[in-house]
Design a protein around this motif. Sequence first.
Motif, PDB file in Angstrom:
ATOM      1  N   LYS A  51     -33.284  -0.817  65.391  1.00 30.06           N
ATOM      2  CA  LYS A  51     -33.393  -0.744  66.856  1.00 30.06           C
ATOM      3  C   LYS A  51     -34.855  -0.739  67.298  1.00 30.06           C
ATOM      4  O   LYS A  51     -35.248  -1.487  68.207  1.00 30.06           O
ATOM      5  CB  LYS A  51     -32.691   0.515  67.362  1.00 30.06           C
ATOM      6  CG  LYS A  51     -32.624   0.626  68.858  1.00 30.06           C
ATOM      7  CD  LYS A  51     -31.824   1.845  69.269  1.00 30.06           C
ATOM      8  CE  LYS A  51     -31.702   1.926  70.767  1.00 30.06           C
ATOM      9  NZ  LYS A  51     -30.910   3.099  71.165  1.00 30.06           N
ATOM     10  N   LEU A 104     -36.355  -4.203  66.782  1.00 31.89           N
ATOM     11  CA  LEU A 104     -35.870  -5.191  67.750  1.00 31.89           C
ATOM     12  C   LEU A 104     -36.411  -4.928  69.146  1.00 31.89           C
ATOM     13  O   LEU A 104     -36.651  -5.866  69.906  1.00 31.89           O
ATOM     14  CB  LEU A 104     -34.340  -5.209  67.773  1.00 31.89           C
ATOM     15  CG  LEU A 104     -33.668  -5.826  66.547  1.00 31.89           C
ATOM     16  CD1 LEU A 104     -32.152  -5.639  66.611  1.00 31.89           C
ATOM     17  CD2 LEU A 104     -34.009  -7.290  66.389  1.00 31.89           C
ATOM     18  N   MET A 105     -36.596  -3.680  69.484  1.00 29.23           N
ATOM     19  CA  MET A 105     -37.142  -3.348  70.802  1.00 29.23           C
ATOM     20  C   MET A 105     -38.637  -3.685  70.849  1.00 29.23           C
ATOM     21  O   MET A 105     -39.172  -3.998  71.920  1.00 29.23           O
ATOM     22  CB  MET A 105     -36.917  -1.883  71.147  1.00 29.23           C
ATOM     23  CG  MET A 105     -35.432  -1.590  71.379  1.00 29.23           C
ATOM     24  SD  MET A 105     -35.129   0.137  71.726  1.00 29.23           S
ATOM     25  CE  MET A 105     -35.520   0.163  73.467  1.00 29.23           C
ATOM     26  N   ASN A 161     -39.943  -6.291  69.345  1.00 31.21           N
ATOM     27  CA  ASN A 161     -40.101  -7.758  69.370  1.00 31.21           C
ATOM     28  C   ASN A 161     -40.120  -8.295  70.760  1.00 31.21           C
ATOM     29  O   ASN A 161     -39.540  -7.926  71.658  1.00 31.21           O
ATOM     30  CB  ASN A 161     -38.965  -8.436  68.581  1.00 31.21           C
ATOM     31  CG  ASN A 161     -39.193  -8.299  67.081  1.00 31.21           C
ATOM     32  OD1 ASN A 161     -40.254  -7.907  66.637  1.00 31.21           O
ATOM     33  ND2 ASN A 161     -38.171  -8.638  66.329  1.00 31.21           N
ATOM     34  N   ALA A 202     -33.383 -12.820  65.033  1.00 29.79           N
ATOM     35  CA  ALA A 202     -33.002 -11.792  66.005  1.00 29.79           C
ATOM     36  C   ALA A 202     -34.225 -11.441  66.843  1.00 29.79           C
ATOM     37  O   ALA A 202     -35.300 -11.179  66.298  1.00 29.79           O
ATOM     38  CB  ALA A 202     -32.488 -10.554  65.277  1.00 29.79           C
ATOM     39  N   GLY A 203     -34.049 -11.462  68.168  1.00 26.59           N
ATOM     40  CA  GLY A 203     -35.194 -11.230  69.030  1.00 26.59           C
ATOM     41  C   GLY A 203     -35.006 -10.127  70.037  1.00 26.59           C
ATOM     42  O   GLY A 203     -35.960  -9.743  70.718  1.00 26.59           O
ATOM     43  N   SER A 204     -33.792  -9.608  70.137  1.00 24.47           N
ATOM     44  CA  SER A 204     -33.576  -8.551  71.126  1.00 24.47           C
ATOM     45  C   SER A 204     -32.566  -7.535  70.603  1.00 24.47           C
ATOM     46  O   SER A 204     -31.923  -7.753  69.572  1.00 24.47           O
ATOM     47  CB  SER A 204     -33.067  -9.148  72.451  1.00 24.47           C
ATOM     48  OG  SER A 204     -31.726  -9.584  72.305  1.00 24.47           O
ATOM     49  N   ILE A 205     -32.422  -6.474  71.340  1.00 24.80           N
ATOM     50  CA  ILE A 205     -31.506  -5.391  70.956  1.00 24.80           C
ATOM     51  C   ILE A 205     -30.055  -5.891  70.888  1.00 24.80           C
ATOM     52  O   ILE A 205     -29.242  -5.327  70.170  1.00 24.80           O
ATOM     53  CB  ILE A 205     -31.675  -4.180  71.914  1.00 24.80           C
ATOM     54  CG1 ILE A 205     -31.036  -2.920  71.318  1.00 24.80           C
ATOM     55  CG2 ILE A 205     -31.085  -4.478  73.267  1.00 24.80           C
ATOM     56  CD1 ILE A 205     -31.772  -2.366  70.156  1.00 24.80           C
ATOM     57  N   ARG A 206     -29.761  -6.980  71.601  1.00 22.55           N
ATOM     58  CA  ARG A 206     -28.400  -7.539  71.568  1.00 22.55           C
ATOM     59  C   ARG A 206     -28.028  -8.062  70.185  1.00 22.55           C
ATOM     60  O   ARG A 206     -26.853  -8.212  69.869  1.00 22.55           O
ATOM     61  CB  ARG A 206     -28.275  -8.681  72.579  1.00 22.55           C
ATOM     62  CG  ARG A 206     -28.190  -8.200  73.985  1.00 22.55           C
ATOM     63  CD  ARG A 206     -27.858  -9.351  74.910  1.00 22.55           C
ATOM     64  NE  ARG A 206     -28.698  -9.206  76.082  1.00 22.55           N
ATOM     65  CZ  ARG A 206     -29.378 -10.167  76.660  1.00 22.55           C
ATOM     66  NH1 ARG A 206     -29.309 -11.388  76.199  1.00 22.55           N
ATOM     67  NH2 ARG A 206     -30.111  -9.923  77.702  1.00 22.55           N
ATOM     68  N   ASP A 207     -29.030  -8.338  69.370  1.00 22.49           N
ATOM     69  CA  ASP A 207     -28.793  -8.859  68.026  1.00 22.49           C
ATOM     70  C   ASP A 207     -28.637  -7.750  66.986  1.00 22.49           C
ATOM     71  O   ASP A 207     -28.488  -8.030  65.797  1.00 22.49           O
ATOM     72  CB  ASP A 207     -29.961  -9.767  67.615  1.00 22.49           C
ATOM     73  CG  ASP A 207     -30.083 -10.986  68.499  1.00 22.49           C
ATOM     74  OD1 ASP A 207     -29.040 -11.543  68.893  1.00 22.49           O
ATOM     75  OD2 ASP A 207     -31.232 -11.380  68.805  1.00 22.49           O
TER      76      ASP A 207
END
Length: 154
Positions: free
Chosen positions: A148, A151-152, A154, A117-122
Amino acid sequence: MSLRARLSADTKTAMKAKDQLTLSTLRLINAAIKDRDIALRGDSEDREISDAEITAVLSRMVKQRHESARAYEEGGRLELVEREMAEIAVIEAYLPRQLSADETESAIAETITELEAGSIRDMGKVMNALKARYTGQMDFTQVGPLVKARLMGN
């Protein structure tokens, strides 16, 4: 021994010991489980909820009692706060051990790495994986913001 069998055995023990608080709490637990069984009967007649689903029911019951205790405390009803807290103690005896803050952070990091997972979408994917693995061991209202933030970052 399954969680359902343990609850049943402990109900009988509480009856014999005339432990009213434990008995009434266990009866509430059994009623909530039975409600869940009935709700699932539409899918198939034989299906009973699993131990994981029972754990989720117990977690909801603890959360409800915490909310009630908070409301009673605001209303100055301390005897009801004590009752709710006593019920929470009985219910929590059937829940898995809660993860510490460090263990929670580690589980979040592990899951994010594992899912790449690399973004908030994940976030949804990460939360679903955590819920599948750690139901009853984490407070997901507190875990969400941690996931959250990570992820933010990253």
